[in-house]
Scaffold this motif. Sequence first.
Motif: not given
Length: 161
Positions: A97-111
């Motif tokens: 998963l790619t997260y962007t502009h989230d308040k809990v976790v930094p932007d980036g690729l997660y798995a």
Amino acid sequence: MKGIARVTRLAGAVCALATGCALAHGAQAGTSADELLGDAQRVLQQIDAGQYATVWQDTAPFVRAKYSTDAFQQGLAQSRTGVGSIDHRGWASVTRLTYTHDKVVPDGLYANVDYATWLTDGRIVYEKVSFQLGSDGRWHFTGYEPRQSQGVAPQARTGQP
């Protein structure tokens, strides 16, 4: 313990956000399912062996910045102790998963690597191991989430912050 609530909440946040604010990510460096499965298996072996300090050493920087070493290790130990004695486990899914502009976790690729785990008493539990792809091209641990039902986040414990 407060540590478990913190680690579990962070793992839950990283895992739960998968349905709310993530975009599917295409194949690129660091996204091999085999690589993720190998990393998840290694981390689970370390957790099973009580090597929480070793897990801490390869934890994503944002997790290390949020939790003390002791709180992290205590939380991880309490989460794993609650699972019980394992007979065997098998992976059920790998999600990137790619997260962007989230308040809990930094932007980036997660798995997330999700497992069905059979206990020696015959029960089945589910374990989710989560990672963030670092700037070094390696997956770094972000959370461990055991739960009784597939796809259901654990309930908050009474008295926990």
